[in-house]
Design an enzyme around this catalytic site. Structure first.
Site, PDB file in Angstrom:
ATOM      1  N   ASN A 149      31.545  47.941  37.164  1.00  0.00           N
ATOM      2  CA  ASN A 149      30.110  47.691  36.933  1.00  0.00           C
ATOM      3  C   ASN A 149      29.335  48.967  36.634  1.00  0.00           C
ATOM      4  O   ASN A 149      28.206  49.150  37.100  1.00  0.00           O
ATOM      5  CB  ASN A 149      29.501  46.960  38.124  1.00  0.00           C
ATOM      6  CG  ASN A 149      30.000  45.536  38.243  1.00  0.00           C
ATOM      7  OD1 ASN A 149      30.866  45.104  37.486  1.00  0.00           O
ATOM      8  ND2 ASN A 149      29.484  44.794  39.209  1.00  0.00           N
ATOM      9  N   ARG A 167      41.472  38.680  39.424  1.00  0.00           N
ATOM     10  CA  ARG A 167      41.010  37.594  40.277  1.00  0.00           C
ATOM     11  C   ARG A 167      41.729  36.294  39.902  1.00  0.00           C
ATOM     12  O   ARG A 167      42.394  36.215  38.873  1.00  0.00           O
ATOM     13  CB  ARG A 167      39.487  37.443  40.144  1.00  0.00           C
ATOM     14  CG  ARG A 167      38.733  38.602  40.758  1.00  0.00           C
ATOM     15  CD  ARG A 167      37.235  38.498  40.548  1.00  0.00           C
ATOM     16  NE  ARG A 167      36.842  38.704  39.155  1.00  0.00           N
ATOM     17  CZ  ARG A 167      35.574  38.754  38.723  1.00  0.00           C
ATOM     18  NH1 ARG A 167      34.586  38.595  39.588  1.00  0.00           N
ATOM     19  NH2 ARG A 167      35.313  38.954  37.445  1.00  0.00           N
TER      20      ARG A 167
END
Length: 428
Positions: A157, A292
């Site tokens: 991020n 994920r």
């Protein structure tokens, strides 16, 4: 890259491709399942060829040492007293604008942000993600991130790289005395990036290492490319970075070269044809890996577009770089989806991919390595060949399509005009 490493990478690519076939079930549209990424461990390092093990053992030892130092420093700050409330998650990179006029970085407002950045730098030298740097200074004993004390020090991020670029701008507008703390913090941050770089030139998402997919070489959301671009800037030593010592600039340049070599080594080759890259690649084998539950080890278009744009920015591309660019652009051109549209969220049906003559081009986020067809992951690790089969939550809550390759096509047109086939490729 050694023959053994190439062999391991090829086997990893085949394993990912086979997993999508082997784990297929009778459920309609399910073509496989996401295989969890493996962490970097001493046991895995021991399987490498003997000459390669030393550098990786040293790396793992350094990571463990830095993690312990981070933890010990926090304990010492608290002195047995209750910890202050953690910072509130908000803002992140948006609180550190990098597009203002130069004079703004000399204002009180900008210096406050820089002071907050310095206060939240970890002992290892990095920063956590998703934290506003426009709020209060960090208190002694306070956690570095809102979600606790894990995953501190990350490239995810836009973290760490954004802090460093902001510090450089503020330091560039400050006097020698007023900018001392900002320059010192920036130098520590550059050292952090150099320490976090893997022996093969890649970077994990989080460092010190946290295990799982965080240990993979991470292209996701532009993490590694952002680090490489920053080190290029540091190595040039111009403008706001002119104060960086020559020795550190040289190390930054060497790290950049290793990173480019890693990028070339991780480009997925199928049946002798260069394709693109995955979001994550195993730290040791360099093969594509999942992250994920809904993120398969597949070809990733947005991240690959970012990589190709970076490679085309290199001023004197090697034959290997040129081949990677040509192969990646060609693959992306052939993977475009046309005559379909990704609808807005419907309160009942959710987002859907529907036929729409004349629409596009559009690219799926992921493509299966073996077939070259779009694939989509769900929370239960199932991998589907139709995005409309996903659960409503995942279908609505993830960026399954993008148009990032359009930027590649535009850049490639300009790049190819100045690098015609044969002018670079035949160079020794």
């Amino acid at each position: 890259m050694t023959a053994m490493t190439v062999s391991l990478a090829r086997r990893a690519v085949l394993a990912v491709a086979l997993s999508l076939a082997v784990h297929a079930t009778a459920r309609a549209g399910v073509v496989g399942e996401v295989v969890p990424a493996q962490p970097l461990t001493a046991e895995r390092i021991a399987t490498l060829p003997a000459p390669a093990q030393g550098a990786w053992r040293d790396y793992l030892k350094r990571s463990l040492s830095r993690m312990k130092a981070d933890e010990d420093a926090l304990v010492a700050e608290r002195g047995g007293k209750p910890a202050p409330s953690p910072p509130i998650e908000s803002g992140g990179a948006k609180s550190m604008p990098l597009d203002r006029e130069a004079a703004w970085y000399g204002t009180t407002e900008a210096r406050h942000v820089a002071d907050v950045i310095v206060s939240f730098q970890t002992p290892a030298g990095g920063w956590g993600k998703n934290q506003s740097r426009a709020g209060a200074l960090r208190q002694p004993g306070q956690a570095y991130v809102s979600h606790g004390e894990g995953y501190v020090g990350t490239l995810d991020n836009d973290a760490t790289v954004t802090e460093l670029r902001f510090l450089a701008r503020v330091a560039g507008q400050a006097s020698e005395t007023d900018g001392k703390a900002y320059r010192a913090s920036l130098l520590r941050g550059v050292e952090y990036l150099l320490e976090a770089q893997y022996p093969n030139g890649g970077w994990p998402q989080v460092w010190p290492l946290q295990g799982g997919y965080h240990d993979a070489v991470t292209y996701n959301d532009g993490a590694m490319v952002a680090a490489v671009r920053l080190l290029e800037t540091v190595a040039a030593g111009q403008g706001d970075y002119a104060f960086v010592p020559a020795e550190l600039r040289a190390r930054a340049a060497a790290a950049k070269d290793r990173a480019v070599a890693c990028i070339l080594a991780t480009q997925v080759v199928v049946d002798g044809r260069r394709t693109i890259w995955s979001q994550q690649h195993d730290a040791l084998t360099l093969g594509p890996v999942g992250a994920r539950n809904f993120e398969p080890g597949a070809l990733a278009t947005a991240e690959s577009a970012d990589i190709l744009i970076y490679l085309m920015s290199l001023p004197d591309p090697s034959p290997g770089v040129a081949a990677a660019i040509r192969g990646g652009d060609q693959w992306l051109s052939g993977a475009a989806l046309r005559d379909v549209a990704w609808t807005p969220v419907d309160p009942v049906l959710g987002r859907r991919l529907v036929a729409q003559p004349g629409a596009g081009p559009l690219w799926a986020r992921y493509y299966d390595i073996a077939s070259g067809k779009p694939v989509y992951g769900d929370r239960d690790r199932s991998v589907h060949d139709d995005v409309n089969d996903l659960s409503l939550e995942r279908r609505n809550g993830y960026a399954w399509f993008n148009t990032a390759p359009l930027k590649v096509a535009e850049a490639y047109h300009r790049w190819a005009a100045t690098h015609p086939l044969g002018s670079v490729d035949s160079r020794r």
